[in-house]
Design an enzyme around this catalytic site. Sequence first.
Site, short mmCIF file in Angstrom:
data_model
loop_
_atom_site.label_atom_id
_atom_site.label_comp_id
_atom_site.label_asym_id
_atom_site.label_seq_id
_atom_site.Cartn_x
_atom_site.Cartn_y
_atom_site.Cartn_z
CG HIS A 62 -2.08 -0.96 1.09
ND1 HIS A 62 -2.54 -1.49 -0.10
CD2 HIS A 62 -2.88 -1.52 2.05
CE1 HIS A 62 -3.56 -2.30 0.12
NE2 HIS A 62 -3.77 -2.35 1.42
CG HIS B 100 -7.90 0.04 2.35
ND1 HIS B 100 -8.43 -0.57 3.46
CD2 HIS B 100 -6.97 -0.81 1.85
CE1 HIS B 100 -7.83 -1.74 3.64
NE2 HIS B 100 -6.95 -1.92 2.67
CD GLU C 223 -8.29 -3.45 -0.18
OE1 GLU C 223 -7.13 -3.12 -0.51
OE2 GLU C 223 -8.55 -4.36 0.63
#
Length: 383
Positions: A137, A210, A348
């Site tokens: 991420h 997210h 996501e």
Amino acid sequence: MIPLKPFAINVVFSEEAFYFYPLEDWRAENIGQMRKKSYGFTSEGEEIFQYTLKSVAGAEIEIITFGARITSCKVPDKNKRFKKVVLGFDSLSDYLKENPYFGAIVGRFGNRIANGTFSLDGKEYSLAQNNGGNHLHGGNKGFDNVIWEVDEANSSSNELKLSYFSYDMEEGYPGNLEVDVTYSLKNDNSLEVSYEAVTDKKTIVNLTQHSYFNLSGNFSEDILGHEVKINADKFLPVDQTQIPTGEIREVENTPFDFRKAKLIGENIEDENEQLKRSFGFDHCWILKKAENTAHFAASSYHKESGRLLEVFTTEPGVQFYSGNFLDGTLPQKGGKGTYTRRSGFCFETQHFPDSPNQRHFPSVELNPGEKFSSKTIFKFSVK
């Protein structure tokens, strides 16, 4: 004697309480009829703001400039009762601490990159190994942990445009990257998230939103009783470190078959090596899609409340995550408890994990002169 300043109030109602705001302050905080307020300061003294989007149908979305995070999403149930349906915190201080990306825009690369390395045109780049031996991420300070600028001139009561400039070699990524994210709350209670990015040097980009959802509006209740449907015949198996093995596997006759809606809890504890490796669902599904249009990706339905969430996207994949690593250490909104295991789930929408190292996956490369463009719609309704 000091004369008293005239005072008037606006009264805002919710399902939980009455809120009183000085009328003068309320007006001062409105930008094109969108409410803006201070959300606090970082340890470096930088002020963070919160913006509230409202739809004609009554939905409210709150977004802060730290991480471009959705901190609250309030939508009605079948009895027209409004509750918050995304996990988050009450204060900036909790977002500044380590947390599982609650509500954030994730980048420069969402999901995992094996060993924190990738190559472009024969040159190898090294990234933070912030998830075991892998990169996750965006690294130690990804887009979830930076301050985004708001374009107030191009924002309104139901649309918020945020921008971030990611400099060359920030977190190890090449190229100066200019990113725009626009949240648009439509009058049918759908939230459209649009992404654009340009670079001055070849780089990789994979952006996603997210948020963790719990459509019950009760964050002390797990999400195993939610029905989920995913528009995919195939998914990506992972190794012991949750990196895709490279295999593309059919969902048929596996716990990963969500082509027909079923409860999250129906197969989540099955004896299955993939479920064991991720402690539940935390995989990328390969969506059946129409090119260059926002196609149906996934949905979730909570029978008791009647709330339905449908997701549409231009992306080729969706990572469905069942909140396996929530562990009861993070405080709920309103001080009502903590977020325990599987108290929220994520859809996501994104390109595939480890795409830079797996050439048969769709490309995530972005060249100078090109524009990265992506759109995802989260549509809330009842049935």
